[in-house]
Motif scaffolding. Structure first.
Motif, mmCIF file in Angstrom:
data_model
loop_
_atom_site.group_PDB
_atom_site.id
_atom_site.type_symbol
_atom_site.label_atom_id
_atom_site.label_comp_id
_atom_site.label_asym_id
_atom_site.label_seq_id
_atom_site.Cartn_x
_atom_site.Cartn_y
_atom_site.Cartn_z
ATOM 1 N N THR A 50 -18.588 33.372 -3.252
ATOM 2 C CA THR A 50 -18.339 31.986 -2.855
ATOM 3 C C THR A 50 -19.319 31.101 -3.605
ATOM 4 O O THR A 50 -20.529 31.331 -3.572
ATOM 5 C CB THR A 50 -18.501 31.812 -1.336
ATOM 6 N N PHE A 51 -18.787 30.081 -4.256
ATOM 7 C CA PHE A 51 -19.591 29.178 -5.058
ATOM 8 C C PHE A 51 -20.057 27.989 -4.230
ATOM 9 O O PHE A 51 -19.540 27.735 -3.141
ATOM 10 C CB PHE A 51 -18.790 28.711 -6.289
ATOM 11 N N SER A 52 -21.025 27.231 -4.756
ATOM 12 C CA SER A 52 -21.604 26.107 -4.021
ATOM 13 C C SER A 52 -20.581 25.021 -3.691
ATOM 14 O O SER A 52 -20.760 24.287 -2.730
ATOM 15 C CB SER A 52 -22.772 25.510 -4.795
ATOM 16 N N ASP A 53 -19.498 24.936 -4.464
ATOM 17 C CA ASP A 53 -18.479 23.928 -4.169
ATOM 18 C C ASP A 53 -17.476 24.393 -3.119
ATOM 19 O O ASP A 53 -16.523 23.698 -2.792
ATOM 20 C CB ASP A 53 -17.754 23.510 -5.443
ATOM 21 N N SER A 56 -13.938 30.264 -3.681
ATOM 22 C CA SER A 56 -14.329 31.669 -3.710
ATOM 23 C C SER A 56 -13.371 32.459 -4.589
ATOM 24 O O SER A 56 -12.212 32.076 -4.774
ATOM 25 C CB SER A 56 -14.377 32.251 -2.304
#
Length: 136
Positions: A50-53, A56
């Motif tokens: 899962t990315f910061s934005d 996923s």
């Protein structure tokens, strides 16, 4: 790959071995009673990043030439782990044991010898964590 490596293992000794479902890289294990650390995650499963934005990505975990259900394991080397009982005053060559649940501890009772603490020069000691030389 295991990101908790302090001192390199002997690559010629590394082997693909069966490991429990969900085993990630850098995990301390006993395989057939022998202390090892996984260098790669167990193959054949999936992982999600899962990315910061908030987006996923799910991807397949596989290793080159490593059969499904196995991981590349090292039998030596020094790796940093959470170790119950380790203090910032714990000296090198203190015996480290593995519990039946796979946790590392300095308590010998009902546990199996896993290795010894192996602090490099200028290592910043911290309670609850220690570099452990596998199988020593």
């Amino acid at each position: 790959m295991a990101l908790n490596k302090i001192f390199r293992e002997t690559p010629e000794l590394n082997r693909a071995l069966p490991v429990p479902v969900g085993t990630g890289a850098g995990t301390p294990l006993l395989v057939e009673g022998v202390p090892v650390v996984t260098l790669t995650a167990r193959t054949g499963g999936t992982a999600t990043k899962t990315f910061s934005d908030g987006t996923s990505v799910t991807y397949s975990i596989s290793g080159a030439s490593v059969p499904a259900g196995q991981a590349t394991c090292a039998f030596d080397g020094t790796f940093e782990f959470a170790v119950t009982g380790a203090l910032d005053s714990t000296p090198s060559l203190t015996k480290v044991y593995i519990t039946s649940a796979g946790a590392l501890t300095l308590t010998a009772t009902n546990n199996t010898l896993y290795g010894v603490t192996d602090y490099p020069t200028d290592y910043r000691k911290e309670a609850g964590r220690a570099p452990v030389r596998i199988g020593a």
